[in-house]
Design a protein around this motif. Sequence first.
Motif, PDB file in Angstrom:
ATOM      1  N   TYR A   7       0.832  -1.202   0.000  1.00 27.63           N
ATOM      2  CA  TYR A   7       0.000   0.000   0.000  1.00 27.63           C
ATOM      3  C   TYR A   7       0.868   1.255   0.000  1.00 27.63           C
ATOM      4  O   TYR A   7       0.708   2.124  -0.842  1.00 27.63           O
ATOM      5  CB  TYR A   7      -0.946  -0.012   1.203  1.00 27.63           C
ATOM      6  CG  TYR A   7      -1.810   1.218   1.284  1.00 27.63           C
ATOM      7  CD1 TYR A   7      -2.880   1.388   0.414  1.00 27.63           C
ATOM      8  CD2 TYR A   7      -1.544   2.220   2.200  1.00 27.63           C
ATOM      9  CE1 TYR A   7      -3.676   2.512   0.482  1.00 27.63           C
ATOM     10  CE2 TYR A   7      -2.331   3.361   2.274  1.00 27.63           C
ATOM     11  CZ  TYR A   7      -3.398   3.499   1.410  1.00 27.63           C
ATOM     12  OH  TYR A   7      -4.173   4.625   1.472  1.00 27.63           O
ATOM     13  N   PHE A   8       1.814   1.332   0.967  1.00 31.61           N
ATOM     14  CA  PHE A   8       2.677   2.526   1.041  1.00 31.61           C
ATOM     15  C   PHE A   8       3.642   2.588  -0.150  1.00 31.61           C
ATOM     16  O   PHE A   8       3.939   3.657  -0.666  1.00 31.61           O
ATOM     17  CB  PHE A   8       3.428   2.573   2.374  1.00 31.61           C
ATOM     18  CG  PHE A   8       2.534   2.863   3.534  1.00 31.61           C
ATOM     19  CD1 PHE A   8       1.881   4.079   3.632  1.00 31.61           C
ATOM     20  CD2 PHE A   8       2.314   1.908   4.533  1.00 31.61           C
ATOM     21  CE1 PHE A   8       1.049   4.346   4.703  1.00 31.61           C
ATOM     22  CE2 PHE A   8       1.473   2.178   5.595  1.00 31.61           C
ATOM     23  CZ  PHE A   8       0.830   3.389   5.690  1.00 31.61           C
ATOM     24  N   GLY A   9       4.091   1.420  -0.592  1.00 33.68           N
ATOM     25  CA  GLY A   9       4.950   1.389  -1.778  1.00 33.68           C
ATOM     26  C   GLY A   9       4.202   1.867  -3.003  1.00 33.68           C
ATOM     27  O   GLY A   9       4.731   2.625  -3.816  1.00 33.68           O
ATOM     28  N   PHE A  10       2.957   1.457  -3.112  1.00 34.81           N
ATOM     29  CA  PHE A  10       2.139   1.863  -4.249  1.00 34.81           C
ATOM     30  C   PHE A  10       1.887   3.373  -4.199  1.00 34.81           C
ATOM     31  O   PHE A  10       2.043   4.066  -5.195  1.00 34.81           O
ATOM     32  CB  PHE A  10       0.815   1.086  -4.239  1.00 34.81           C
ATOM     33  CG  PHE A  10      -0.073   1.439  -5.384  1.00 34.81           C
ATOM     34  CD1 PHE A  10       0.232   1.029  -6.672  1.00 34.81           C
ATOM     35  CD2 PHE A  10      -1.221   2.203  -5.189  1.00 34.81           C
ATOM     36  CE1 PHE A  10      -0.591   1.359  -7.739  1.00 34.81           C
ATOM     37  CE2 PHE A  10      -2.043   2.539  -6.245  1.00 34.81           C
ATOM     38  CZ  PHE A  10      -1.729   2.113  -7.522  1.00 34.81           C
ATOM     39  N   ILE A  11       1.521   3.891  -3.034  1.00 34.98           N
ATOM     40  CA  ILE A  11       1.289   5.336  -2.879  1.00 34.98           C
ATOM     41  C   ILE A  11       2.585   6.095  -3.152  1.00 34.98           C
ATOM     42  O   ILE A  11       2.597   7.075  -3.875  1.00 34.98           O
ATOM     43  CB  ILE A  11       0.738   5.656  -1.477  1.00 34.98           C
ATOM     44  CG1 ILE A  11      -0.687   5.139  -1.345  1.00 34.98           C
ATOM     45  CG2 ILE A  11       0.782   7.159  -1.207  1.00 34.98           C
ATOM     46  CD1 ILE A  11      -1.273   5.293   0.038  1.00 34.98           C
ATOM     47  N   TYR A  12       3.692   5.624  -2.611  1.00 31.84           N
ATOM     48  CA  TYR A  12       4.975   6.280  -2.814  1.00 31.84           C
ATOM     49  C   TYR A  12       5.357   6.265  -4.302  1.00 31.84           C
ATOM     50  O   TYR A  12       5.799   7.276  -4.850  1.00 31.84           O
ATOM     51  CB  TYR A  12       6.059   5.611  -1.972  1.00 31.84           C
ATOM     52  CG  TYR A  12       7.441   6.130  -2.246  1.00 31.84           C
ATOM     53  CD1 TYR A  12       7.846   7.364  -1.751  1.00 31.84           C
ATOM     54  CD2 TYR A  12       8.329   5.421  -3.045  1.00 31.84           C
ATOM     55  CE1 TYR A  12       9.108   7.876  -2.033  1.00 31.84           C
ATOM     56  CE2 TYR A  12       9.583   5.921  -3.337  1.00 31.84           C
ATOM     57  CZ  TYR A  12       9.972   7.138  -2.820  1.00 31.84           C
ATOM     58  OH  TYR A  12      11.211   7.634  -3.102  1.00 31.84           O
ATOM     59  N   VAL A  28       3.360   5.955  -6.880  1.00 31.67           N
ATOM     60  CA  VAL A  28       2.454   6.814  -7.639  1.00 31.67           C
ATOM     61  C   VAL A  28       2.872   8.275  -7.447  1.00 31.67           C
ATOM     62  O   VAL A  28       2.933   9.048  -8.404  1.00 31.67           O
ATOM     63  CB  VAL A  28       0.983   6.583  -7.206  1.00 31.67           C
ATOM     64  CG1 VAL A  28       0.077   7.666  -7.754  1.00 31.67           C
ATOM     65  CG2 VAL A  28       0.509   5.208  -7.651  1.00 31.67           C
ATOM     66  N   GLU A  29       3.162   8.632  -6.197  1.00 31.77           N
ATOM     67  CA  GLU A  29       3.607   9.997  -5.923  1.00 31.77           C
ATOM     68  C   GLU A  29       4.919  10.286  -6.649  1.00 31.77           C
ATOM     69  O   GLU A  29       5.090  11.350  -7.252  1.00 31.77           O
ATOM     70  CB  GLU A  29       3.808  10.172  -4.407  1.00 31.77           C
ATOM     71  CG  GLU A  29       2.996  11.272  -3.820  1.00 31.77           C
ATOM     72  CD  GLU A  29       3.227  11.368  -2.330  1.00 31.77           C
ATOM     73  OE1 GLU A  29       4.339  11.783  -1.932  1.00 31.77           O
ATOM     74  OE2 GLU A  29       2.296  11.027  -1.596  1.00 31.77           O
ATOM     75  N   GLU A  30       5.834   9.349  -6.601  1.00 36.47           N
ATOM     76  CA  GLU A  30       7.128   9.527  -7.275  1.00 36.47           C
ATOM     77  C   GLU A  30       6.922   9.637  -8.783  1.00 36.47           C
ATOM     78  O   GLU A  30       7.536  10.478  -9.444  1.00 36.47           O
ATOM     79  CB  GLU A  30       8.043   8.341  -6.943  1.00 36.47           C
ATOM     80  CG  GLU A  30       9.469   8.514  -7.385  1.00 36.47           C
ATOM     81  CD  GLU A  30      10.186   9.667  -6.677  1.00 36.47           C
ATOM     82  OE1 GLU A  30      11.104  10.217  -7.293  1.00 36.47           O
ATOM     83  OE2 GLU A  30       9.830  10.030  -5.542  1.00 36.47           O
ATOM     84  N   GLU A  31       6.049   8.799  -9.329  1.00 32.20           N
ATOM     85  CA  GLU A  31       5.748   8.858 -10.760  1.00 32.20           C
ATOM     86  C   GLU A  31       5.122  10.208 -11.112  1.00 32.20           C
ATOM     87  O   GLU A  31       5.471  10.823 -12.128  1.00 32.20           O
ATOM     88  CB  GLU A  31       4.801   7.731 -11.144  1.00 32.20           C
ATOM     89  CG  GLU A  31       4.471   7.709 -12.616  1.00 32.20           C
ATOM     90  CD  GLU A  31       3.454   6.632 -12.987  1.00 32.20           C
ATOM     91  OE1 GLU A  31       3.134   6.565 -14.179  1.00 32.20           O
ATOM     92  OE2 GLU A  31       2.991   5.906 -12.101  1.00 32.20           O
ATOM     93  N   GLU A  32       4.240  10.681 -10.270  1.00 32.97           N
ATOM     94  CA  GLU A  32       3.599  11.976 -10.475  1.00 32.97           C
ATOM     95  C   GLU A  32       4.644  13.092 -10.459  1.00 32.97           C
ATOM     96  O   GLU A  32       4.654  13.975 -11.322  1.00 32.97           O
ATOM     97  CB  GLU A  32       2.560  12.205  -9.368  1.00 32.97           C
ATOM     98  CG  GLU A  32       1.379  13.024  -9.789  1.00 32.97           C
ATOM     99  CD  GLU A  32       0.337  13.064  -8.683  1.00 32.97           C
ATOM    100  OE1 GLU A  32       0.365  14.061  -7.930  1.00 32.97           O
ATOM    101  OE2 GLU A  32      -0.467  12.125  -8.597  1.00 32.97           O
TER     102      GLU A  32
END
Length: 184
Positions: free
Chosen positions: A24-29, A31-35
């Motif tokens: 979950y946190f890896g996915f959010i991180y 996505v944020e990093e990709e953004e």
Amino acid sequence: MDSVKRKTYVNILVFASIIFAMFYFGFIYLVEEEENLSLEIISKKKEARQLKSQNEQIKEIRSVHQEWQEKTETVLKTVTRSSELFEYVIEIKDLAVENDIELETILSAKDKGKIDNDFSYTYYKIKATGHFSNVMKFLASVENLKYYSEMENIFYDSVDEDSEEILFTADLKIYLYRNQDEKN
């Protein structure tokens, strides 16, 4: 056995929670990093477009500057330097001799003028006497000199009725350029 099962379930639940939390946190991180990376790429593309546009403007400005520089050099080649004024007058006198003309040149009482800090003009009163065709050749020669000048207050008159000689008078307006060395 119930306690072992419970312990196993708790361990599996804790382990699954940890794995889920990591995903979950890896996915959010991610996505944020990709953004952030996407925004940075967009920003860099805009910056690249701006630099390209500025580069084109600089090329255009350089081209216009080069064109003006060439035009300025052309103008400067056709304007007498202040230090060369007397040489120019001597050149006109030499043309009179070549065309078999009697010539008098006098610094005119007419006002000198200043165009700007670099350019000005002065007047010479010229009086030429000679055969009409020779006077015309002389005037054509003066007109074709490399330096630009204008004739004002032109007056023709015959020397006498029996002669083919004429008297030509005019104010010769000579444009002058004062370069940096002459200003100091």
